[in-house]
Enzyme design. Sequence first.
Site, mmCIF file in Angstrom:
data_model
loop_
_atom_site.group_PDB
_atom_site.id
_atom_site.type_symbol
_atom_site.label_atom_id
_atom_site.label_comp_id
_atom_site.label_asym_id
_atom_site.label_seq_id
_atom_site.Cartn_x
_atom_site.Cartn_y
_atom_site.Cartn_z
ATOM 1 N N HIS A 81 11.124 7.175 41.339
ATOM 2 C CA HIS A 81 10.806 7.306 42.763
ATOM 3 C C HIS A 81 9.619 8.217 42.958
ATOM 4 C CE1 HIS A 81 14.491 5.257 43.711
ATOM 5 N NE2 HIS A 81 15.038 5.973 42.760
ATOM 6 N N LYS A 85 8.350 19.684 52.617
ATOM 7 C CA LYS A 85 8.828 19.080 53.870
ATOM 8 C C LYS A 85 9.480 20.145 54.746
ATOM 9 C CE LYS A 85 12.460 16.476 54.796
ATOM 10 N NZ LYS A 85 13.601 15.795 54.366
#
Length: 967
Positions: free
Chosen positions: A172, A602
């Site tokens: 990923h 984030k």
Amino acid sequence: MANRNLEKMASIDAQLRLLVPAKVSEDDKLVEYDALLLDRFLDILQDLHGEDLKETVQEVYELSAEYEGKHDPKKLEELGNLITSLDAGDSIVVAKSFSHMLNLANLAEEVQIAHSRRNKLKKGDFADENNATTESDIEETLKKLVVDMKKSPQEVFDALKNQTVDLVLTAHPTQSVRRSLLQKHGRIRNNLTQLYAKDITPDDKQELDEALQREIQAAFRTDEIRRTPPTPQDEMRAGMSYFHETIWKGVPTFLRRVDTALKNIGINERVPYNAPLIQFSSWMGGDRDGNPRVTPEVTRDVCLLARMMAANLYYSQIEDLMFELSMWRCNDELRVRADELNRSSKKNSVAKHYIEFWKAIPPNEPYRVLLGEVRNRLYQTRERSRHLLAHGYSDIPEEETFTNVEEFLEPLELCYRSLCACGDRAIADGSLLDFLRQVSTFGLSLVRLDIRQESDRHTDVLDAITKHLEIGSYQEWSEEKRQQWLLSELSGKRPLFGPDLPQTEEIRDVLETFHVIAELPLDNFGAYIISMATAPSDVLAVELLQRECHVKHPLRVVPLFEKLADLEAAPAALARLFSVDWYRNRINGKQEVMIGYSDSGKDAGRFSAAWQLYKAQEELIMVAKQYGVKLTMFHGRGGTVGRGGGPTHLAILSQPPETIHGSLRVTVQGEVIEQSFGEQHLCFRTLQRFTAATLEHGMHPPISPKPEWRALMDEMAVIATEEYRSIVFKEPRFVEYFRLATPELEYGRMNIGSRPAKRRPSGGIETLRAIPWIFAWTQTRFHLPVWLGFGAAFKHVIEKDVRNIHVLQEMYNQWPFFRVTIDLVEMVFAKGDPGIAALYDRLLVSEDLWSFGEQLRTMYEETKELLLQVAGHRDLLEGDPYLKQRLRLRDSYITTLNVCQAYTLKRIRDPNYNVKLRPHISKESIEISKPADELITLNPTSEYAPGLEDTLILTMKGIAAGLQNTG
């Protein structure tokens, strides 16, 4: 349009030359390569879809190039009107064409890089990951250490043979290009390379040109869109294909180059074949964090598949080695062994399933006799894995196979010793040495699989156990009580629970995973990684569960710290863990800690995350030193800058001093695997880059920041986090704006990975995974998570004291960490375009949010100006003409795809949006259908108007290819 005056319309080739007037260097063939591939492509487009569509593509490109010249928003509107006037089939062809042209531009660039003579930049100069100018060359690094840093050759050799770089391949974010296309791209690259070779004959040229045309057409005719999401097994097979294609042969080739480089500094011995210079691990099929599709069964399959592949790769080489080692002279040890084998194998000497050496091997070829036995066992090893994978059982007894690396190495080492003893070292150092190095690097399992699981899942299991034992709820206990109980259990001998433990689906899944670890050979596995780890009990819990599930050789347990608060608390958590005597005895002086780049970014923005990661590493190393533990840092870097990506060797060289110390683990993420290992020379460069930078960092560490720099960073980080969070988490309009202004909601349609985009189905930004969060902002070329916070931080310290601008410039010029951080953001600004983001706003965002979008774009411009001031640049990327040239070449394609995406999103979200289709002028309109219409039938189940969903997905893939990063 067909009768439009075509003289006026420059071809794309000419446009390219206008956009990039000057060559960057003497051997700069990029524009030439680019133009050749595009001319071929446009010819194919005309053959397949007629002249009209080819002209439409050229007209679209031209409008886009005009916008890039002046950034006039009216041009975007004209472009939008032209694109929306196309019918469904044509609009898919246009999106597909631009996506395809960007892939071709990438290939032209890779060929250019492979061929360009390396222009030496001054040390520390930043350039793009793929750029040949940013090498850490192993020969130069060794020379530099000896000549400039005054290290003795022996010191360098000792450091090198004791260092380890472990590259961990993850799925990923998955490569967004399908494997069917990657293979065609590889052939296009090879054809282009050969076309520009010096000694090419006219006939060769003609044949290569035809082959090039064929591959470009085959790629264009392939459906780029994955119609079903990949399973973890698919991802694993995709990852493993790189071993087959490049890594398997690439490792011994690279190690030979290291031998040569050592010779050149006066070391007359080779790197020992068992020196662990390069190791490979994988998360594909082992990473179950937030991915319900990775089950214990998947993990078992993936391990067996890797074992089968490894045995097959060795098996495919063993007969070549038997051919090579035809000597009759050998030492006594080998003679005795060969005679024994000859006596015992008389009965079944004919083996018809072998291609070579299928009859009994004569006793005067002792090496072949011994290797023949190795071949038999490799064959059985491969077949047994295949049976287990296909049927779950095998008739081949385990003792006829290789079960551990030592028994595989033993006969090969015997051959090596014997050759050296008989004066044949030169022969021993040929294919046999390469083979030994492969066995040392890849073992019997090809890669070691890491297991990753969230800490809460272990807590749930222990909670079920304590409730079953009626001693309370583990979940509600304090950290002290948890530790006390875990340690008393770990010190005892009794089993904790029996088969009568009540198990939910989730609990069974966790326990079954431990059973798979217990069942399979130890060398299949690497580390057990706990994500969202916060306390020592998280680590002890996994130690206890391993023991309870009868894991004979427990995996090392690695806590992963990723949120800002967890990073701040990590050193204290590690100190508490090391103060536990049981644990210190268990780890034998070695600990690994993983630090996550994406979630910290984030959570707090790139600036604060980068600084916190730097400080956390320094503190973790201090804690480890205090307890006499050797710490390995495992860097979970993404491919994109927002998730910690960027040039490998610069990232390594900018780490704090003493944090690498000859052992480095780093993730190579899905979308970067192709850029790192897609081809032999890329594979070579990747291995070289990691090895050289790790060596240099250990022997010549970067400087430590001055106290006043630290104080300034601390102050700026507070401001940067405040600004980032005030927008992302506290601004009530933000979530709505984000969902409207980007394709975040539509991201899931791409089927790029086996993992859901969210950890939990409902909820705001915090539940969104880091990959779609970055992906969405990358698509609109606004890159908000990368730069948000920098501007406020710079502004604050400069307004407070104007002299701080000089301090910042000094930091930029002298401190590698600060320089790399700033340069990466500068590169992202060079790829960004707020004018494009404004177009998305105008089309997709409700009017009451327009002012918010404008506010963000003002912040973008302010941040960019301040960044240039700090870097002392007048213009973006003025220090890197290569990268600037490459980005300029791509902009017009990407802009077309952006406009196409924004208008397509508008039509998907607002079915009443009125578009004016243009009348057909071409001859085809009289016919019932045209070739482009067939493309609509590839997606018969779409819930939107025909063609919209595919057009959208093609724009997403194209933009990702153009910006060279997805999530």
